[in-house]
Design a protein around this motif. Structure first.
Motif, short mmCIF file in Angstrom:
data_model
loop_
_atom_site.label_atom_id
_atom_site.label_comp_id
_atom_site.label_asym_id
_atom_site.label_seq_id
_atom_site.Cartn_x
_atom_site.Cartn_y
_atom_site.Cartn_z
N GLN A 29 -10.73 1.14 -7.47
CA GLN A 29 -9.68 0.53 -6.66
C GLN A 29 -8.86 -0.39 -7.55
O GLN A 29 -9.42 -1.16 -8.33
N VAL A 61 -5.76 -3.27 -7.63
CA VAL A 61 -5.06 -4.25 -6.79
C VAL A 61 -4.06 -4.99 -7.65
O VAL A 61 -4.44 -5.67 -8.62
N GLU A 62 -2.78 -4.87 -7.29
CA GLU A 62 -1.72 -5.57 -8.01
C GLU A 62 -1.46 -6.93 -7.38
O GLU A 62 -1.68 -7.14 -6.18
N SER A 63 -0.96 -7.83 -8.19
CA SER A 63 -0.52 -9.14 -7.71
C SER A 63 0.52 -9.68 -8.68
O SER A 63 0.70 -9.13 -9.77
N CYS A 121 -2.99 -6.31 -12.55
CA CYS A 121 -3.63 -5.17 -11.90
C CYS A 121 -5.12 -5.30 -12.16
O CYS A 121 -5.56 -5.18 -13.30
N TYR A 167 3.81 -0.56 -9.11
CA TYR A 167 2.48 -0.03 -8.90
C TYR A 167 1.74 0.11 -10.23
O TYR A 167 2.34 0.52 -11.23
N TYR A 179 -5.57 7.26 -9.79
CA TYR A 179 -5.74 6.10 -8.92
C TYR A 179 -4.46 5.27 -8.91
O TYR A 179 -3.78 5.14 -9.93
N TRP A 180 -4.20 4.68 -7.74
CA TRP A 180 -3.01 3.85 -7.56
C TRP A 180 -3.37 2.58 -6.80
O TRP A 180 -4.26 2.58 -5.94
N GLY A 181 -2.65 1.52 -7.13
CA GLY A 181 -2.73 0.32 -6.33
C GLY A 181 -1.76 0.38 -5.16
O GLY A 181 -1.03 1.37 -5.01
N GLN A 182 -1.75 -0.67 -4.37
CA GLN A 182 -0.92 -0.68 -3.18
C GLN A 182 0.51 -1.15 -3.47
O GLN A 182 1.40 -1.00 -2.63
N GLY A 183 0.72 -1.71 -4.63
CA GLY A 183 2.05 -2.15 -5.03
C GLY A 183 2.28 -3.63 -4.80
O GLY A 183 1.67 -4.27 -3.95
N THR A 184 3.19 -4.18 -5.60
CA THR A 184 3.63 -5.55 -5.45
C THR A 184 5.15 -5.58 -5.63
O THR A 184 5.68 -4.96 -6.53
#
Length: 124
Positions: A3, A5-7, A22, A95, A113-118
């Motif tokens: 998983q 997760v970007e921020s 990420c 992403y 795999y991809w994050g949800q984006g920021t």
């Protein structure tokens, strides 16, 4: 399963800087490439930068070369995108992505795999 997760996204004025992060949920065994992509409203997803997890070798899209820097920590669980001299055309959802095979900035569909984006918004 990894998983991501970007921020770090936000709103800045042109010329400003942001640093995106990420975070991977676990050390991604077998992941060869980490990448940043972005997608603006009404546009296709485009590659921004890639980084091989073992050897580095950062690669950038021409539109961000000299302004953005991709990097990762020694544990290979966190990746960053330092964005300087931001322009309004950099406005997009950003992403992070990971792939078991070699990097390919032009083929987002090949990433596993991809994050949800920021969201990054740059005002003039």
């Amino acid at each position: 399963q990894v998983q991501l997760v970007e921020s770090g996204g936000g709103s800045v004025q042109a010329g400003g800087s942001l640093r995106l992060s990420c975070a991977a949920s676990t050390y991604a065994y077998g992941i060869e490439c980490m990448a940043w992509f972005r997608q603006a409203p009404g546009k296709e997803r485009e590659g921004v930068a890639t980084l091989y997890t073992e050897v580095g070798s950062p690669y950038y899209a021409d539109s961000v070369k000299g302004r953005f820097t991709i990097s990762q920590d020694n544990a290979k669980t966190t990746m960053w995108l330092q964005m300087n001299s931001l322009k309004p055309e950099d406005t997009a959802m950003y992403y992070c992505a990971a792939r078991y095979l070699s990097c390919d900035l032009g083929q987002p569909l090949k990433y596993d795999y991809w994050g949800q984006g920021t969201q990054v918004t740059v005002s003039s």
